[in-house]
Design a protein around this motif. Structure first.
Motif, PDB file in Angstrom:
ATOM      1  N   ALA A 255     -14.151  -7.295  31.870  1.00 43.97           N
ATOM      2  CA  ALA A 255     -14.162  -5.971  32.490  1.00 43.97           C
ATOM      3  C   ALA A 255     -15.575  -5.573  32.897  1.00 43.97           C
ATOM      4  O   ALA A 255     -15.793  -4.994  33.968  1.00 43.97           O
ATOM      5  CB  ALA A 255     -13.573  -4.939  31.529  1.00 43.97           C
ATOM      6  N   GLN A 256     -16.543  -5.886  32.047  1.00 42.58           N
ATOM      7  CA  GLN A 256     -17.926  -5.577  32.401  1.00 42.58           C
ATOM      8  C   GLN A 256     -18.357  -6.370  33.629  1.00 42.58           C
ATOM      9  O   GLN A 256     -19.049  -5.855  34.519  1.00 42.58           O
ATOM     10  CB  GLN A 256     -18.848  -5.881  31.224  1.00 42.58           C
ATOM     11  N   ARG A 257     -17.947  -7.615  33.705  1.00 44.12           N
ATOM     12  CA  ARG A 257     -18.278  -8.437  34.880  1.00 44.12           C
ATOM     13  C   ARG A 257     -17.625  -7.878  36.126  1.00 44.12           C
ATOM     14  O   ARG A 257     -18.236  -7.860  37.205  1.00 44.12           O
ATOM     15  CB  ARG A 257     -17.831  -9.875  34.622  1.00 44.12           C
ATOM     16  N   LEU A 258     -16.387  -7.387  36.005  1.00 44.70           N
ATOM     17  CA  LEU A 258     -15.704  -6.811  37.164  1.00 44.70           C
ATOM     18  C   LEU A 258     -16.457  -5.582  37.676  1.00 44.70           C
ATOM     19  O   LEU A 258     -16.598  -5.393  38.888  1.00 44.70           O
ATOM     20  CB  LEU A 258     -14.273  -6.435  36.781  1.00 44.70           C
ATOM     21  N   ALA A 259     -16.944  -4.748  36.758  1.00 43.99           N
ATOM     22  CA  ALA A 259     -17.727  -3.583  37.174  1.00 43.99           C
ATOM     23  C   ALA A 259     -19.015  -4.009  37.861  1.00 43.99           C
ATOM     24  O   ALA A 259     -19.448  -3.394  38.849  1.00 43.99           O
ATOM     25  CB  ALA A 259     -18.033  -2.709  35.950  1.00 43.99           C
ATOM     26  N   ALA A 260     -19.628  -5.062  37.355  1.00 41.60           N
ATOM     27  CA  ALA A 260     -20.897  -5.520  37.924  1.00 41.60           C
ATOM     28  C   ALA A 260     -20.724  -6.027  39.354  1.00 41.60           C
ATOM     29  O   ALA A 260     -21.469  -5.631  40.264  1.00 41.60           O
ATOM     30  CB  ALA A 260     -21.502  -6.612  37.039  1.00 41.60           C
ATOM     31  N   VAL A 261     -19.732  -6.886  39.568  1.00 43.92           N
ATOM     32  CA  VAL A 261     -19.582  -7.473  40.902  1.00 43.92           C
ATOM     33  C   VAL A 261     -19.028  -6.466  41.903  1.00 43.92           C
ATOM     34  O   VAL A 261     -19.231  -6.620  43.114  1.00 43.92           O
ATOM     35  CB  VAL A 261     -18.692  -8.726  40.867  1.00 43.92           C
ATOM     36  N   ALA A 262     -18.358  -5.411  41.411  1.00 46.45           N
ATOM     37  CA  ALA A 262     -17.867  -4.382  42.329  1.00 46.45           C
ATOM     38  C   ALA A 262     -19.015  -3.687  43.054  1.00 46.45           C
ATOM     39  O   ALA A 262     -18.834  -3.174  44.166  1.00 46.45           O
ATOM     40  CB  ALA A 262     -17.023  -3.365  41.565  1.00 46.45           C
ATOM     41  N   HIS A 263     -20.203  -3.685  42.458  1.00 49.45           N
ATOM     42  CA  HIS A 263     -21.365  -3.103  43.133  1.00 49.45           C
ATOM     43  C   HIS A 263     -21.707  -3.859  44.415  1.00 49.45           C
ATOM     44  O   HIS A 263     -22.363  -3.302  45.297  1.00 49.45           O
ATOM     45  CB  HIS A 263     -22.573  -3.103  42.199  1.00 49.45           C
ATOM     46  N   ASP A 264     -21.273  -5.118  44.517  1.00 49.86           N
ATOM     47  CA  ASP A 264     -21.472  -5.839  45.781  1.00 49.86           C
ATOM     48  C   ASP A 264     -20.766  -5.115  46.918  1.00 49.86           C
ATOM     49  O   ASP A 264     -21.244  -5.116  48.062  1.00 49.86           O
ATOM     50  CB  ASP A 264     -20.931  -7.272  45.674  1.00 49.86           C
ATOM     51  N   GLY A 279     -27.876   7.346  41.068  1.00 44.29           N
ATOM     52  CA  GLY A 279     -27.453   6.945  39.727  1.00 44.29           C
ATOM     53  C   GLY A 279     -26.188   6.111  39.785  1.00 44.29           C
ATOM     54  O   GLY A 279     -25.304   6.250  38.931  1.00 44.29           O
ATOM     55  N   ASP A 280     -26.082   5.247  40.782  1.00 40.30           N
ATOM     56  CA  ASP A 280     -24.850   4.507  41.078  1.00 40.30           C
ATOM     57  C   ASP A 280     -24.262   3.847  39.833  1.00 40.30           C
ATOM     58  O   ASP A 280     -24.911   3.018  39.178  1.00 40.30           O
ATOM     59  CB  ASP A 280     -25.114   3.453  42.144  1.00 40.30           C
ATOM     60  N   THR A 281     -23.015   4.205  39.531  1.00 44.64           N
ATOM     61  CA  THR A 281     -22.341   3.746  38.318  1.00 44.64           C
ATOM     62  C   THR A 281     -20.886   3.423  38.639  1.00 44.64           C
ATOM     63  O   THR A 281     -20.181   4.250  39.216  1.00 44.64           O
ATOM     64  CB  THR A 281     -22.382   4.838  37.228  1.00 44.64           C
ATOM     65  N   LEU A 282     -20.446   2.238  38.249  1.00 43.72           N
ATOM     66  CA  LEU A 282     -19.050   1.849  38.418  1.00 43.72           C
ATOM     67  C   LEU A 282     -18.449   1.435  37.077  1.00 43.72           C
ATOM     68  O   LEU A 282     -19.059   0.679  36.312  1.00 43.72           O
ATOM     69  CB  LEU A 282     -18.924   0.681  39.407  1.00 43.72           C
ATOM     70  N   PHE A 283     -17.254   1.947  36.822  1.00 45.92           N
ATOM     71  CA  PHE A 283     -16.471   1.554  35.653  1.00 45.92           C
ATOM     72  C   PHE A 283     -15.385   0.576  36.096  1.00 45.92           C
ATOM     73  O   PHE A 283     -14.942   0.606  37.248  1.00 45.92           O
ATOM     74  CB  PHE A 283     -15.800   2.769  35.022  1.00 45.92           C
ATOM     75  N   ALA A 284     -14.929  -0.253  35.173  1.00 48.64           N
ATOM     76  CA  ALA A 284     -13.772  -1.113  35.402  1.00 48.64           C
ATOM     77  C   ALA A 284     -12.749  -0.872  34.302  1.00 48.64           C
ATOM     78  O   ALA A 284     -13.114  -0.744  33.131  1.00 48.64           O
ATOM     79  CB  ALA A 284     -14.176  -2.583  35.431  1.00 48.64           C
ATOM     80  N   LEU A 285     -11.478  -0.794  34.692  1.00 56.77           N
ATOM     81  CA  LEU A 285     -10.378  -0.610  33.760  1.00 56.77           C
ATOM     82  C   LEU A 285      -9.364  -1.733  33.947  1.00 56.77           C
ATOM     83  O   LEU A 285      -9.014  -2.065  35.085  1.00 56.77           O
ATOM     84  CB  LEU A 285      -9.678   0.728  33.991  1.00 56.77           C
ATOM     85  N   ALA A 286      -8.880  -2.292  32.850  1.00 57.28           N
ATOM     86  CA  ALA A 286      -7.823  -3.299  32.888  1.00 57.28           C
ATOM     87  C   ALA A 286      -6.672  -2.829  32.027  1.00 57.28           C
ATOM     88  O   ALA A 286      -6.807  -2.739  30.802  1.00 57.28           O
ATOM     89  CB  ALA A 286      -8.347  -4.654  32.405  1.00 57.28           C
ATOM     90  N   THR A 287      -5.541  -2.517  32.667  1.00 55.74           N
ATOM     91  CA  THR A 287      -4.397  -1.979  31.924  1.00 55.74           C
ATOM     92  C   THR A 287      -3.557  -3.066  31.263  1.00 55.74           C
ATOM     93  O   THR A 287      -2.709  -2.764  30.421  1.00 55.74           O
ATOM     94  CB  THR A 287      -3.495  -1.136  32.847  1.00 55.74           C
ATOM     95  N   GLY A 288      -3.755  -4.328  31.661  1.00 53.68           N
ATOM     96  CA  GLY A 288      -3.103  -5.432  30.975  1.00 53.68           C
ATOM     97  C   GLY A 288      -1.615  -5.557  31.206  1.00 53.68           C
ATOM     98  O   GLY A 288      -0.911  -6.141  30.389  1.00 53.68           O
ATOM     99  N   ARG A 289      -1.126  -5.043  32.314  1.00 56.68           N
ATOM    100  CA  ARG A 289       0.304  -5.129  32.590  1.00 56.68           C
ATOM    101  C   ARG A 289       0.721  -6.491  33.138  1.00 56.68           C
ATOM    102  O   ARG A 289       1.906  -6.837  33.125  1.00 56.68           O
ATOM    103  CB  ARG A 289       0.705  -4.038  33.588  1.00 56.68           C
ATOM    104  N   VAL A 290      -0.252  -7.261  33.655  1.00 54.97           N
ATOM    105  CA  VAL A 290       0.060  -8.570  34.241  1.00 54.97           C
ATOM    106  C   VAL A 290      -0.832  -9.617  33.586  1.00 54.97           C
ATOM    107  O   VAL A 290      -2.062  -9.524  33.663  1.00 54.97           O
ATOM    108  CB  VAL A 290      -0.172  -8.580  35.772  1.00 54.97           C
ATOM    109  N   ALA A 291      -0.240 -10.609  32.949  1.00 50.41           N
ATOM    110  CA  ALA A 291      -1.019 -11.669  32.316  1.00 50.41           C
ATOM    111  C   ALA A 291      -1.557 -12.627  33.368  1.00 50.41           C
ATOM    112  O   ALA A 291      -0.886 -12.930  34.362  1.00 50.41           O
ATOM    113  CB  ALA A 291      -0.148 -12.430  31.314  1.00 50.41           C
TER     114      ALA A 291
END
Length: 346
Positions: A255-264, A279-291
């Motif tokens: 999830a942290q990696r997903l937030a990082a690359v989303a800045h691209d 103060g550019d900040t992005l969060f990533a959320l994974a709800t885990g509904r799909v394996a």
């Protein structure tokens, strides 16, 4: 809040296409500011990446992969600079009333990280999102596609301020999603960038700093390359914030990696980006509904999708925005800009 009628916009989808995600806005009627909440009532694995040099954030340290908390229950995005972080208290109260949160033996504690942007130049700066605003955003939350443009955390957002706010254009909030191999990735971006916003497909400017006569786009990048000097800036007076969500099963590291690359994606749609005054900040959320099975997209594909929807949502944020006027500023928007043709600013 239902979305107002908009011109035809590029891209499609919304972050609420991700199973387990709800979004609600509260827009303050007294001045352009507000709160946006992204709910994951059943919990979501989360990560964060802060690239701007002047962030205003809450509970980001707990998202570090080495720290104890594994899931969050909501993300708050708000205007009002650091004062706006108070809106998270309302989100916490709303979730606690519904029994949502981490079991800490003496009660259920909702985990609500957040980030704010600086919209104080627009209207009366003494009016900022508070706990009541955060609570109201939760009350409005649903799985419907959220409104875009001048709502919630994007209500007072501006873009293209490097040569002065009087030459800026209206920013806003936007959303988009894509689905590949049964996995959905969505983004919600509140764009209040110091830099210009451009079409990542063509490089064409959509909104940003205007020329001194206000009738054309200056092109901040080229202006700086020519040696034009920007106006003195107060650190932290801008900032693009947002959330990337997916229904895939991810670890905190992923999830942290997903937030990082989303800045691209921000870097494709905003120039300059990640500045000393953002103060550019992005969060990533994974709800885990799909394996993520062998045939499902892996992290390389998910990372590509995250950057893509971040760029798309940024574009939609400025194209959905509407012009505003206060006693101090008259700010046009890309959608009604005189030079706009075929959906773009010329």
């Amino acid at each position: 809040m239902s979305a107002p009628a908009l011109p035809d916009l590029p891209y499609s989808g919304a972050i609420t296409d991700v199973a387990g995600i709800e979004v609600g806005h509260h827009t303050d009627s007294r001045r352009p500011t507000g709160s946006t909440v992204i709910l994951a009532r059943e919990g979501a694995v989360a990560g964060v990446d802060v690239r701007g040099a002047a962030p205003g954030t809450r509970e980001t340290d707990l998202l570090s992969p080495g720290n104890f908390v594994q899931e969050v229950h909501a993300i708050l995005l708000a205007g009002g600079s650091a004062w706006g972080l108070a809106a998270a208290d309302g989100v916490v109260r709303w979730l606690e009333e519904r029994g949502v949160g981490l079991d800490v033996r003496f009660g259920r504690l909702p985990i609500v990280p957040g980030a704010v942007l600086f919209d104080l130049p627009v209207g009366d700066a003494r009016i900022r999102p508070d706990a009541a605003s955060g609570y109201a955003a939760c009350e409005a939350a649903s799985i419907a596609a959220p409104a875009e443009g001048n709502v919630g955390a994007g209500a007072g957002a501006l873009v293209g301020k490097l040569f002065g706010a009087q030459h800026a254009m209206k920013g806003g909030i936007g959303t988009a999603s894509v689905k590949v191999g049964g996995v959905t990735v969505g983004a919600l971006i509140a764009c209040n960038a110091l830099g210009d916003v451009l079409d990542p497909e063509t490089g064409e400017l959509l909104a940003g700093s205007r020329t001194d006569d206000g009738r054309a786009l200056r092109d901040t990048r080229r202006s700086l390359l020519r040696g034009e000097l920007p106006k003195p800036l107060l650190a932290g007076t801008n900032t693009t914030i947002g959330v990337i969500a997916t229904d895939a099963v991810l670890t905190k590291v992923q999830a942290q990696r997903l937030a990082a690359v989303a800045h691209d994606g921000l870097a494709r749609a905003i120039n300059p980006v990640h500045t000393m005054s953002d103060g550019d900040t992005l969060f990533a959320l994974a709800t885990g509904r799909v394996a993520l099975k062998d045939e499902a997209p892996g992290m390389t594909v998910l990372s590509t999708l995250a950057a893509e929807v971040a760029a798309q949502a940024t574009v939609r944020a400025v194209l959905a925005a509407r012009a505003i006027a206060t006693a101090e500023l008259s700010i046009p928007a890309a959608r009604d800009w005189p030079q706009r043709q075929d959906g773009h600013v010329r």
